[in-house]
Design a protein around this motif. Structure first.
Motif, PDB file in Angstrom:
ATOM      1  N   ALA A 169       0.821  -1.204   0.000  1.00 54.67           N
ATOM      2  CA  ALA A 169       0.000   0.000   0.000  1.00 54.67           C
ATOM      3  C   ALA A 169       0.852   1.249   0.000  1.00 54.67           C
ATOM      4  CB  ALA A 169      -0.927  -0.010   1.212  1.00 54.67           C
ATOM      5  N   THR A 170       2.140   1.115   0.367  1.00 58.23           N
ATOM      6  CA  THR A 170       3.035   2.266   0.409  1.00 58.23           C
ATOM      7  C   THR A 170       3.059   3.001  -0.922  1.00 58.23           C
ATOM      8  OG1 THR A 170       4.430   0.996   1.896  1.00 58.23           O
ATOM      9  CG2 THR A 170       5.379   2.983   0.966  1.00 58.23           C
ATOM     10  N   GLY A 171       3.116   2.251  -2.015  1.00 56.70           N
ATOM     11  CA  GLY A 171       3.205   2.850  -3.334  1.00 56.70           C
ATOM     12  C   GLY A 171       1.910   3.467  -3.818  1.00 56.70           C
ATOM     13  N   THR A 172       0.826   3.242  -3.103  1.00 60.19           N
ATOM     14  CA  THR A 172      -0.463   3.751  -3.552  1.00 60.19           C
ATOM     15  C   THR A 172      -0.962   4.910  -2.703  1.00 60.19           C
ATOM     16  OG1 THR A 172      -1.688   2.138  -2.216  1.00 60.19           O
ATOM     17  CG2 THR A 172      -1.118   1.497  -4.474  1.00 60.19           C
ATOM     18  N   PHE A 173      -0.171   5.351  -1.733  1.00 58.41           N
ATOM     19  CA  PHE A 173      -0.577   6.462  -0.882  1.00 58.41           C
ATOM     20  C   PHE A 173      -0.821   7.707  -1.722  1.00 58.41           C
ATOM     21  CE2 PHE A 173       0.302  10.167   1.755  1.00 58.41           C
ATOM     22  CZ  PHE A 173      -0.623   9.947   2.775  1.00 58.41           C
ATOM     23  N   GLY A 174      -1.951   8.339  -1.503  1.00 55.64           N
ATOM     24  CA  GLY A 174      -2.272   9.572  -2.220  1.00 55.64           C
ATOM     25  C   GLY A 174      -2.948   9.373  -3.564  1.00 55.64           C
ATOM     26  N   LEU A 175      -3.136   8.122  -3.970  1.00 56.41           N
ATOM     27  CA  LEU A 175      -3.781   7.862  -5.253  1.00 56.41           C
ATOM     28  C   LEU A 175      -5.295   7.753  -5.077  1.00 56.41           C
ATOM     29  CD1 LEU A 175      -1.433   5.165  -6.830  1.00 56.41           C
ATOM     30  CD2 LEU A 175      -1.496   7.612  -7.310  1.00 56.41           C
ATOM     31  N   SER A 176      -6.004   7.946  -6.170  1.00 56.84           N
ATOM     32  CA  SER A 176      -7.458   7.810  -6.158  1.00 56.84           C
ATOM     33  C   SER A 176      -7.846   6.363  -5.893  1.00 56.84           C
ATOM     34  CB  SER A 176      -8.032   8.254  -7.505  1.00 56.84           C
ATOM     35  OG  SER A 176      -7.638   7.345  -8.518  1.00 56.84           O
ATOM     36  N   THR A 177      -9.091   6.151  -5.555  1.00 55.34           N
ATOM     37  CA  THR A 177      -9.604   4.801  -5.312  1.00 55.34           C
ATOM     38  C   THR A 177      -9.428   3.925  -6.545  1.00 55.34           C
ATOM     39  OG1 THR A 177     -11.218   5.673  -3.747  1.00 55.34           O
ATOM     40  CG2 THR A 177     -11.659   3.491  -4.660  1.00 55.34           C
ATOM     41  N   GLU A 178      -9.701   4.468  -7.724  1.00 60.34           N
ATOM     42  CA  GLU A 178      -9.565   3.691  -8.958  1.00 60.34           C
ATOM     43  C   GLU A 178      -8.121   3.260  -9.179  1.00 60.34           C
ATOM     44  OE1 GLU A 178     -11.072   6.686  -8.837  1.00 60.34           O
ATOM     45  OE2 GLU A 178     -13.163   6.185  -9.210  1.00 60.34           O
ATOM     46  N   ALA A 179      -7.173   4.171  -8.937  1.00 59.95           N
ATOM     47  CA  ALA A 179      -5.761   3.844  -9.117  1.00 59.95           C
ATOM     48  C   ALA A 179      -5.318   2.791  -8.103  1.00 59.95           C
ATOM     49  CB  ALA A 179      -4.905   5.098  -8.987  1.00 59.95           C
ATOM     50  N   ARG A 180      -5.756   2.928  -6.858  1.00 63.97           N
ATOM     51  CA  ARG A 180      -5.423   1.926  -5.841  1.00 63.97           C
ATOM     52  C   ARG A 180      -6.017   0.570  -6.207  1.00 63.97           C
ATOM     53  NH1 ARG A 180      -6.857   6.097  -2.374  1.00 63.97           N
ATOM     54  NH2 ARG A 180      -8.713   4.967  -1.691  1.00 63.97           N
ATOM     55  N   ASN A 181      -7.237   0.566  -6.737  1.00 65.04           N
ATOM     56  CA  ASN A 181      -7.862  -0.690  -7.158  1.00 65.04           C
ATOM     57  C   ASN A 181      -7.079  -1.365  -8.281  1.00 65.04           C
ATOM     58  OD1 ASN A 181      -9.891  -0.531  -5.266  1.00 65.04           O
ATOM     59  ND2 ASN A 181     -11.379   0.360  -6.678  1.00 65.04           N
ATOM     60  N   LEU A 182      -6.596  -0.571  -9.241  1.00 60.45           N
ATOM     61  CA  LEU A 182      -5.800  -1.149 -10.331  1.00 60.45           C
ATOM     62  C   LEU A 182      -4.483  -1.715  -9.800  1.00 60.45           C
ATOM     63  CD1 LEU A 182      -6.348   1.253 -13.348  1.00 60.45           C
ATOM     64  CD2 LEU A 182      -7.197  -1.065 -13.057  1.00 60.45           C
ATOM     65  N   HIS A 183      -3.851  -1.012  -8.863  1.00 63.78           N
ATOM     66  CA  HIS A 183      -2.630  -1.536  -8.239  1.00 63.78           C
ATOM     67  C   HIS A 183      -2.925  -2.863  -7.543  1.00 63.78           C
ATOM     68  CE1 HIS A 183       0.621   1.419  -8.675  1.00 63.78           C
ATOM     69  NE2 HIS A 183      -0.332   2.326  -8.737  1.00 63.78           N
ATOM     70  N   TRP A 184      -4.060  -2.927  -6.852  1.00 64.24           N
ATOM     71  CA  TRP A 184      -4.436  -4.150  -6.155  1.00 64.24           C
ATOM     72  C   TRP A 184      -4.676  -5.285  -7.156  1.00 64.24           C
ATOM     73  CZ3 TRP A 184      -8.765  -7.274  -6.259  1.00 64.24           C
ATOM     74  CH2 TRP A 184      -8.807  -8.261  -5.273  1.00 64.24           C
ATOM     75  N   LEU A 185      -5.402  -5.003  -8.233  1.00 57.98           N
ATOM     76  CA  LEU A 185      -5.660  -6.016  -9.259  1.00 57.98           C
ATOM     77  C   LEU A 185      -4.363  -6.549  -9.857  1.00 57.98           C
ATOM     78  CD1 LEU A 185      -8.692  -4.544 -11.246  1.00 57.98           C
ATOM     79  CD2 LEU A 185      -8.672  -6.663  -9.923  1.00 57.98           C
ATOM     80  N   LEU A 186      -3.427  -5.643 -10.115  1.00 59.45           N
ATOM     81  CA  LEU A 186      -2.149  -6.032 -10.696  1.00 59.45           C
ATOM     82  C   LEU A 186      -1.363  -6.894  -9.714  1.00 59.45           C
ATOM     83  CD1 LEU A 186      -0.308  -4.887 -13.322  1.00 59.45           C
ATOM     84  CD2 LEU A 186       1.044  -4.224 -11.359  1.00 59.45           C
ATOM     85  N   GLY A 187      -1.318  -6.476  -8.455  1.00 63.13           N
ATOM     86  CA  GLY A 187      -0.627  -7.264  -7.445  1.00 63.13           C
ATOM     87  C   GLY A 187      -1.245  -8.635  -7.275  1.00 63.13           C
ATOM     88  N   ASN A 188      -2.558  -8.685  -7.341  1.00 60.89           N
ATOM     89  CA  ASN A 188      -3.279  -9.943  -7.230  1.00 60.89           C
ATOM     90  C   ASN A 188      -2.929 -10.875  -8.391  1.00 60.89           C
ATOM     91  OD1 ASN A 188      -5.018 -11.754  -6.063  1.00 60.89           O
ATOM     92  ND2 ASN A 188      -6.864 -10.804  -6.865  1.00 60.89           N
ATOM     93  N   LEU A 189      -2.826 -10.331  -9.584  1.00 63.77           N
ATOM     94  CA  LEU A 189      -2.460 -11.122 -10.766  1.00 63.77           C
ATOM     95  C   LEU A 189      -1.089 -11.767 -10.563  1.00 63.77           C
ATOM     96  CD1 LEU A 189      -3.007 -11.952 -13.755  1.00 63.77           C
ATOM     97  CD2 LEU A 189      -1.948  -9.802 -14.414  1.00 63.77           C
ATOM     98  N   VAL A 190      -0.140 -10.999 -10.069  1.00 63.76           N
ATOM     99  CA  VAL A 190       1.212 -11.516  -9.862  1.00 63.76           C
ATOM    100  C   VAL A 190       1.245 -12.561  -8.749  1.00 63.76           C
ATOM    101  CG1 VAL A 190       3.560 -10.897  -9.155  1.00 63.76           C
ATOM    102  CG2 VAL A 190       2.301  -9.402 -10.702  1.00 63.76           C
ATOM    103  N   GLU A 191       0.555 -12.283  -7.663  1.00 61.49           N
ATOM    104  CA  GLU A 191       0.611 -13.175  -6.503  1.00 61.49           C
ATOM    105  C   GLU A 191      -0.204 -14.455  -6.678  1.00 61.49           C
ATOM    106  OE1 GLU A 191       2.636 -12.763  -3.916  1.00 61.49           O
ATOM    107  OE2 GLU A 191       3.381 -10.962  -4.910  1.00 61.49           O
ATOM    108  N   GLU A 192      -1.309 -14.378  -7.386  1.00 62.05           N
ATOM    109  CA  GLU A 192      -2.242 -15.501  -7.452  1.00 62.05           C
ATOM    110  C   GLU A 192      -2.032 -16.444  -8.638  1.00 62.05           C
ATOM    111  OE1 GLU A 192      -4.462 -16.182  -5.024  1.00 62.05           O
ATOM    112  OE2 GLU A 192      -3.665 -14.455  -3.948  1.00 62.05           O
ATOM    113  N   VAL A 193      -1.357 -15.995  -9.659  1.00 58.98           N
ATOM    114  CA  VAL A 193      -1.222 -16.826 -10.863  1.00 58.98           C
ATOM    115  C   VAL A 193       0.168 -17.457 -10.882  1.00 58.98           C
ATOM    116  CG1 VAL A 193      -1.356 -16.887 -13.381  1.00 58.98           C
ATOM    117  CG2 VAL A 193      -2.827 -15.322 -12.090  1.00 58.98           C
ATOM    118  N   PRO A 194       0.232 -18.780 -10.764  1.00 58.57           N
ATOM    119  CA  PRO A 194       1.530 -19.461 -10.758  1.00 58.57           C
ATOM    120  C   PRO A 194       2.306 -19.210 -12.051  1.00 58.57           C
ATOM    121  CG  PRO A 194      -0.234 -20.968 -10.111  1.00 58.57           C
ATOM    122  CD  PRO A 194      -0.888 -19.710 -10.617  1.00 58.57           C
ATOM    123  N   GLY A 195       3.580 -18.917 -11.889  1.00 62.76           N
ATOM    124  CA  GLY A 195       4.458 -18.735 -13.036  1.00 62.76           C
ATOM    125  C   GLY A 195       4.594 -17.310 -13.520  1.00 62.76           C
TER     126      GLY A 195
END
Length: 160
Positions: free
Chosen positions: A3-29
């Motif tokens: 969340a450090t990198g998303t401080f000060g961003l809009s809700t939409e931007a934080r949501n996209l960061h979360w989606l991207l992080g989720n893609l990396v963490e949840e998808v093997p390989g």
């Protein structure tokens, strides 16, 4: 991705960061992910150093560990495939995949020229990666407005 990198961003931007992080963490390989604007600029990155996270959070990512390298590759592949589709009257390019001995690169259109790029391990399940990319595109495409792209560009510039 913290969340450090998303401080000060809009809700939409934080949501996209979360989606991207989720893609990396949840998808093997999946090694690294980048979202690139139509003009080739990096908008989002799975590289923790690009997002304000401590360097010790940095895991093995691809090409040379740099999200800027992945963004350049994604932009180039996107441009080449769009040109090829025009020459072949093939319509819009939906997805491109490059399989190599030591990994794969997937590129998928998001909206109005923006691209999602994924660098994955050679043993990844390509259909699972493509499925999760399609989920990301479906969730991100409608919120990736010009205003949000501008906000994301500025946030990436401030972390470099």
């Amino acid at each position: 991705m913290t969340a450090t990198g998303t401080f000060g961003l809009s809700t939409e931007a934080r949501n996209l960061h979360w989606l991207l992080g989720n893609l990396v963490e949840e998808v093997p390989g999946v090694r690294s992910v980048a979202v690139v604007s139509s003009d080739g600029l990096l908008l989002l990155s799975s590289d923790p150093a690009q997002c304000g996270a401590p360097e010790e959070d940095h895991r093995a990512t691809g090409p040379r560990g740099s999200s800027a390298d992945l963004a350049t590759i994604v932009s180039g592949i996107g441009s080449l495939t769009i040109g090829a589709a025009r020459l072949m009257d093939g319509g819009g390019v939906k997805q491109t995949m490059v399989a190599m001995e030591e990994g794969s690169v997937f590129v998928m259109s998001i909206s109005d020229g923006s691209l999602l790029g994924v660098h994955a391990t050679p043993d990844c399940d390509m259909s699972v990666v493509a499925y999760h990319m399609a989920l990301f595109v479906g969730r991100a495409g409608h919120v990736l407005t010009p205003e949000l792209r501008s906000e994301l560009r500025k946030s990436m510039e401030s972390t470099q």
